[in-house]
Design a protein around this motif. Structure first.
Motif, short mmCIF file in Angstrom:
data_model
loop_
_atom_site.label_atom_id
_atom_site.label_comp_id
_atom_site.label_asym_id
_atom_site.label_seq_id
_atom_site.Cartn_x
_atom_site.Cartn_y
_atom_site.Cartn_z
N UNK A 21 0.94 -1.22 -0.06
CA UNK A 21 0.07 0.05 0.02
C UNK A 21 0.84 1.36 -0.07
N UNK A 22 2.03 1.25 0.77
CA UNK A 22 3.04 2.34 0.83
C UNK A 22 3.62 2.62 -0.46
N UNK A 23 3.67 1.43 -1.33
CA UNK A 23 4.17 1.58 -2.51
C UNK A 23 3.28 2.20 -3.59
N UNK A 24 2.16 1.78 -3.24
CA UNK A 24 1.25 2.25 -4.23
C UNK A 24 0.96 3.65 -4.17
N UNK A 25 0.96 4.36 -2.86
CA UNK A 25 0.58 5.73 -2.96
C UNK A 25 2.05 6.53 -3.30
N UNK A 26 3.16 6.04 -3.34
CA UNK A 26 4.37 6.63 -3.76
C UNK A 26 4.37 7.05 -5.23
N UNK A 27 5.40 7.38 -5.52
CA UNK A 27 5.75 7.74 -7.15
C UNK A 27 6.33 6.37 -7.62
N UNK A 28 6.16 5.84 -8.60
CA UNK A 28 5.31 6.50 -9.84
C UNK A 28 4.07 6.16 -9.89
N UNK A 29 3.53 5.36 -9.20
CA UNK A 29 2.29 4.80 -8.99
C UNK A 29 1.13 6.00 -8.70
N UNK A 30 1.27 6.64 -7.51
CA UNK A 30 0.20 7.64 -7.26
C UNK A 30 -1.16 7.22 -7.05
N UNK A 31 -1.32 5.85 -6.66
CA UNK A 31 -2.46 5.27 -6.50
C UNK A 31 -3.10 5.22 -5.10
#
Length: 116
Positions: A21-31
């Motif tokens: 989840x932390x990866x998803x909210x970060x760049x490049x995903x910004x999800x």
């Protein structure tokens, strides 16, 4: 996350979902929506598994890196203190201190008074 799906979940799976989840909210995903959803899944998974020893790791990730994109920063303050106390009880000092740091930083930034 993939291993948990393929081989079943265990206590550390909740932390894996939180990190995803932390990866998803970060760049490049910004999800932000997907990351927030994974944070909720991770928190619920920890509760369902009774994995209290994962509280410091999970709360540092969910309330420190994920929920700040959707909820007021002050909403995580009590959770950081709860995770600090849990970490000192279970011996997870690395994440106990991480939560204490996140609490102090967030409280100062939001204009809260720090406890004595």
């Amino acid at each position: 996350v993939r291993m948990s799906i393929e081989h079943g979940i265990c206590n550390i799976s909740a932390f894996g979902f939180a990190c995803y989840g932390a990866w998803l909210v970060s760049e490049p995903s910004c999800d932000v929506e997907g990351g927030h959803r994974m944070g909720r899944v991770a928190t619920e998974m920890m509760k369902q598994l009774g994995a209290a020893e994962m509280t410091p790791r999970l709360y540092a990730t969910v309330y420190g890196f994920i929920n700040i994109w959707k909820e007021p920063w002050q909403a995580g303050l009590e959770r950081h203190l709860e995770a600090y106390k849990s970490g000192t009880t279970t011996g997870d000092m690395e994440y106990a201190i991480t939560n204490l740091y996140q609490y102090a930083n967030t409280a100062l930034y939001c204009g809260e008074n720090l406890p004595n």
